[in-house]
Motif scaffolding. Sequence first.
Motif, PDB file in Angstrom:
ATOM      1  N   TYR A   5       0.832  -1.197   0.000  1.00  0.00           N
ATOM      2  CA  TYR A   5       0.000   0.000   0.000  1.00  0.00           C
ATOM      3  C   TYR A   5       0.874   1.257   0.000  1.00  0.00           C
ATOM      4  CZ  TYR A   5      -3.302  -3.479   1.752  1.00  0.00           C
ATOM      5  OH  TYR A   5      -4.065  -4.613   1.903  1.00  0.00           O
ATOM      6  N   ARG A   6       0.315   2.344  -0.496  1.00  0.00           N
ATOM      7  CA  ARG A   6       0.985   3.641  -0.403  1.00  0.00           C
ATOM      8  C   ARG A   6       0.397   4.388   0.798  1.00  0.00           C
ATOM      9  NH1 ARG A   6       0.331   7.858  -5.219  1.00  0.00           N
ATOM     10  NH2 ARG A   6      -1.838   7.609  -4.573  1.00  0.00           N
ATOM     11  N   PHE A   7       1.239   4.702   1.759  1.00  0.00           N
ATOM     12  CA  PHE A   7       0.800   5.383   2.967  1.00  0.00           C
ATOM     13  C   PHE A   7       1.168   6.865   2.897  1.00  0.00           C
ATOM     14  CE2 PHE A   7       1.153   0.983   4.340  1.00  0.00           C
ATOM     15  CZ  PHE A   7       0.036   0.820   5.143  1.00  0.00           C
ATOM     16  N   ILE A   8       0.207   7.719   3.258  1.00  0.00           N
ATOM     17  CA  ILE A   8       0.442   9.156   3.371  1.00  0.00           C
ATOM     18  C   ILE A   8       0.043   9.568   4.786  1.00  0.00           C
ATOM     19  CG2 ILE A   8      -0.174  11.450   2.519  1.00  0.00           C
ATOM     20  CD1 ILE A   8      -0.965  10.083  -0.125  1.00  0.00           C
ATOM     21  N   PHE A   9       0.954  10.181   5.504  1.00  0.00           N
ATOM     22  CA  PHE A   9       0.694  10.593   6.877  1.00  0.00           C
ATOM     23  C   PHE A   9       0.351  12.079   6.927  1.00  0.00           C
ATOM     24  CE2 PHE A   9       2.940   6.680   7.401  1.00  0.00           C
ATOM     25  CZ  PHE A   9       2.516   6.155   8.610  1.00  0.00           C
ATOM     26  N   ILE A  10      -0.795  12.384   7.531  1.00  0.00           N
ATOM     27  CA  ILE A  10      -1.200  13.769   7.793  1.00  0.00           C
ATOM     28  C   ILE A  10      -0.855  14.080   9.244  1.00  0.00           C
ATOM     29  CG2 ILE A  10      -3.078  15.442   7.751  1.00  0.00           C
ATOM     30  CD1 ILE A  10      -2.509  14.197   5.025  1.00  0.00           C
ATOM     31  N   PRO A  12       0.353  17.152  12.351  1.00  0.00           N
ATOM     32  CA  PRO A  12       0.305  18.579  12.703  1.00  0.00           C
ATOM     33  C   PRO A  12       1.576  19.301  12.262  1.00  0.00           C
ATOM     34  CG  PRO A  12      -0.325  17.210  14.571  1.00  0.00           C
ATOM     35  CD  PRO A  12       0.232  16.289  13.534  1.00  0.00           C
ATOM     36  N   VAL A  13       1.438  20.555  11.916  1.00  0.00           N
ATOM     37  CA  VAL A  13       2.595  21.371  11.530  1.00  0.00           C
ATOM     38  C   VAL A  13       3.638  21.350  12.649  1.00  0.00           C
ATOM     39  CG1 VAL A  13       3.364  23.709  10.970  1.00  0.00           C
ATOM     40  CG2 VAL A  13       1.205  22.854  10.046  1.00  0.00           C
ATOM     41  N   ASN A  14       4.888  21.106  12.267  1.00  0.00           N
ATOM     42  CA  ASN A  14       6.026  21.077  13.196  1.00  0.00           C
ATOM     43  C   ASN A  14       5.954  19.942  14.222  1.00  0.00           C
ATOM     44  OD1 ASN A  14       7.142  23.417  12.001  1.00  0.00           O
ATOM     45  ND2 ASN A  14       5.880  24.743  13.302  1.00  0.00           N
ATOM     46  N   SER A  15       5.213  18.898  13.919  1.00  0.00           N
ATOM     47  CA  SER A  15       5.142  17.750  14.821  1.00  0.00           C
ATOM     48  C   SER A  15       6.513  17.105  14.972  1.00  0.00           C
ATOM     49  CB  SER A  15       4.145  16.718  14.286  1.00  0.00           C
ATOM     50  OG  SER A  15       4.254  15.495  14.990  1.00  0.00           O
ATOM     51  N   SER A  16       6.808  16.645  16.185  1.00  0.00           N
ATOM     52  CA  SER A  16       8.095  15.980  16.430  1.00  0.00           C
ATOM     53  C   SER A  16       8.187  14.635  15.723  1.00  0.00           C
ATOM     54  CB  SER A  16       8.283  15.778  17.938  1.00  0.00           C
ATOM     55  OG  SER A  16       7.227  14.991  18.477  1.00  0.00           O
ATOM     56  N   ALA A  17       7.039  14.116  15.255  1.00  0.00           N
ATOM     57  CA  ALA A  17       7.024  12.804  14.591  1.00  0.00           C
ATOM     58  C   ALA A  17       7.382  12.889  13.111  1.00  0.00           C
ATOM     59  CB  ALA A  17       5.644  12.171  14.747  1.00  0.00           C
ATOM     60  N   ILE A  18       7.397  14.099  12.545  1.00  0.00           N
ATOM     61  CA  ILE A  18       7.587  14.263  11.096  1.00  0.00           C
ATOM     62  C   ILE A  18       8.909  13.662  10.618  1.00  0.00           C
ATOM     63  CG2 ILE A  18       7.929  15.945   9.248  1.00  0.00           C
ATOM     64  CD1 ILE A  18       5.903  17.739  10.703  1.00  0.00           C
ATOM     65  N   SER A  19      10.008  14.017  11.273  1.00  0.00           N
ATOM     66  CA  SER A  19      11.321  13.535  10.829  1.00  0.00           C
ATOM     67  C   SER A  19      11.410  12.023  10.928  1.00  0.00           C
ATOM     68  CB  SER A  19      12.429  14.191  11.648  1.00  0.00           C
ATOM     69  OG  SER A  19      12.274  13.912  13.026  1.00  0.00           O
ATOM     70  N   TYR A  20      10.818  11.457  11.984  1.00  0.00           N
ATOM     71  CA  TYR A  20      10.861   9.996  12.156  1.00  0.00           C
ATOM     72  C   TYR A  20      10.097   9.296  11.045  1.00  0.00           C
ATOM     73  CZ  TYR A  20       9.873   5.359  14.029  1.00  0.00           C
ATOM     74  OH  TYR A  20       9.744   3.993  14.178  1.00  0.00           O
ATOM     75  N   VAL A  21       8.888   9.788  10.734  1.00  0.00           N
ATOM     76  CA  VAL A  21       8.065   9.170   9.691  1.00  0.00           C
ATOM     77  C   VAL A  21       8.740   9.307   8.328  1.00  0.00           C
ATOM     78  CG1 VAL A  21       5.829   9.235   8.512  1.00  0.00           C
ATOM     79  CG2 VAL A  21       5.941   9.546  10.992  1.00  0.00           C
ATOM     80  N   GLN A  22       9.292  10.477   8.059  1.00  0.00           N
ATOM     81  CA  GLN A  22       9.957  10.696   6.780  1.00  0.00           C
ATOM     82  C   GLN A  22      11.207   9.827   6.647  1.00  0.00           C
ATOM     83  OE1 GLN A  22      10.469  14.978   6.919  1.00  0.00           O
ATOM     84  NE2 GLN A  22       8.759  15.303   5.507  1.00  0.00           N
ATOM     85  N   SER A  23      11.936   9.663   7.735  1.00  0.00           N
ATOM     86  CA  SER A  23      13.145   8.825   7.692  1.00  0.00           C
ATOM     87  C   SER A  23      12.816   7.362   7.455  1.00  0.00           C
ATOM     88  CB  SER A  23      13.926   8.970   8.999  1.00  0.00           C
ATOM     89  OG  SER A  23      13.202   8.425  10.091  1.00  0.00           O
ATOM     90  N   SER A  24      11.565   6.989   7.722  1.00  0.00           N
ATOM     91  CA  SER A  24      11.119   5.616   7.474  1.00  0.00           C
ATOM     92  C   SER A  24      10.637   5.430   6.044  1.00  0.00           C
ATOM     93  CB  SER A  24       9.991   5.239   8.453  1.00  0.00           C
ATOM     94  OG  SER A  24      10.446   5.330   9.795  1.00  0.00           O
ATOM     95  N   GLY A  25      10.704   6.518   5.251  1.00  0.00           N
ATOM     96  CA  GLY A  25      10.389   6.417   3.829  1.00  0.00           C
ATOM     97  C   GLY A  25       8.965   6.745   3.439  1.00  0.00           C
ATOM     98  N   PHE A  26       8.207   7.362   4.349  1.00  0.00           N
ATOM     99  CA  PHE A  26       6.807   7.669   4.064  1.00  0.00           C
ATOM    100  C   PHE A  26       6.611   9.152   3.757  1.00  0.00           C
ATOM    101  CE2 PHE A  26       6.617   3.967   6.948  1.00  0.00           C
ATOM    102  CZ  PHE A  26       5.934   3.093   6.117  1.00  0.00           C
ATOM    103  N   LYS A  27       5.604   9.428   2.945  1.00  0.00           N
ATOM    104  CA  LYS A  27       5.264  10.810   2.610  1.00  0.00           C
ATOM    105  C   LYS A  27       4.493  11.441   3.766  1.00  0.00           C
ATOM    106  CE  LYS A  27       3.098  13.762  -0.865  1.00  0.00           C
ATOM    107  NZ  LYS A  27       4.349  14.564  -0.980  1.00  0.00           N
ATOM    108  N   VAL A  28       4.858  12.668   4.097  1.00  0.00           N
ATOM    109  CA  VAL A  28       4.191  13.405   5.167  1.00  0.00           C
ATOM    110  C   VAL A  28       3.641  14.715   4.616  1.00  0.00           C
ATOM    111  CG1 VAL A  28       4.496  14.619   7.365  1.00  0.00           C
ATOM    112  CG2 VAL A  28       5.618  12.412   6.993  1.00  0.00           C
ATOM    113  N   ILE A  29       2.397  14.996   4.948  1.00  0.00           N
ATOM    114  CA  ILE A  29       1.783  16.286   4.621  1.00  0.00           C
ATOM    115  C   ILE A  29       1.378  16.946   5.932  1.00  0.00           C
ATOM    116  CG2 ILE A  29      -0.124  17.464   3.454  1.00  0.00           C
ATOM    117  CD1 ILE A  29      -0.186  15.168   1.444  1.00  0.00           C
ATOM    118  N   GLU A  30       1.819  18.176   6.115  1.00  0.00           N
ATOM    119  CA  GLU A  30       1.522  18.892   7.354  1.00  0.00           C
ATOM    120  C   GLU A  30       0.270  19.752   7.212  1.00  0.00           C
ATOM    121  OE1 GLU A  30       4.971  20.791   9.278  1.00  0.00           O
ATOM    122  OE2 GLU A  30       6.177  19.919   7.660  1.00  0.00           O
TER     123      GLU A  30
END
Length: 345
Positions: A5-10, A12-30
């Motif tokens: 599946y293609r996962f997209i994570f929504i 919150p802006v400036n969330s501390s989880a953003i870098s972790y999710v992105q480093s795992s290879g997933f697309k993040v939209i704030e």
Amino acid sequence: MAKMYRFIFILPVNSSAISYVQSSGFKVIELPLLELSRRPLQNLIYFPMLIYNSVKLIVIAIKYEVKVIHINDFYNMLGLILHLIFPKIKLITHIRILPNRYPRLLKKFWLWVAENLSNNFICMSYAIKKELSSNTKCEVIYDMPLDNEKYPAPKFLKLNNKSNIDLLYLSNYINGKGQNYAIEAFAKAHRINSTIKLTFVGGDMGLMKNKVYKNSLIELSKRLNIEEYVSFNSFEEDIERLIKNYDIVLNFSESESFSMTCLEALYYGIPLIATDCGGPSELFQHLRSGYLVGNKNIDEMVEGILYLSSSEIIRSEFSINSRKYVRKKFRLSDTILKFKELYAN
């Protein structure tokens, strides 16, 4: 599941989880996500922001041809709005917080809407499921992000002839997390066993009310004449190393849907004393792999501290049993399999 599946994570802006999710290879939209709170000014802009974020989410759903939206938690109205506009987009509502933490009328409304409009309902623990109506079809899927260790398992027997028994309380300084009960229980236990020491580790999240609460804990330790044996430290990054530096972990929270801190202590093999406040009671077997005490029951907390601090043999047995128990009950492979089946359906 990223291959299926293609996962997209929504997030919150400036969330501390953003870098972790992105480093795992997933697309993040704030998005500037906002929740209802006790602050009147924030609530004034809640509905305008809900409309704004809903429009943004609709654009995202169209652009990426979204088939499923997985919402975290039942009070999140964004997923419901998207599902109403596009009924073909399946809605999964994932409850991670005990509903009783919210005002009764608001809780009943949110749950009724989520139960009646969601295609699937997931609970993080049986403690959450118990708070739902008996007619609600809710599948319990445990979180299990732990699947490896960086450091050796703890050894309690003949551990460098330690003279002190070190207790750890790992939690942010938030009223309701139980640090006040820990201080009172520790003060009583210390009069009987003077070898115990208590360390609090956590942050105040930059909020004034949490800073005030932390200061009240420091003052309480002074009033009880135990400030020499109690330390207040800031949050640490390496949780495994931190936990394994202690002999016992305490968690006397008033309300927990699951408690990742308790799970980490058990997984890493450090004896745990926790309150019967929801999810923690599902994580271990009382007097075998953990010690369960009554919610807000200081006398039982004292008994637990004295029991586990009295014997290296007992702590060693708890350590071995807890490591085995959580690895059998909370397997990452089981969690992944359940989500695969959920998304496939």
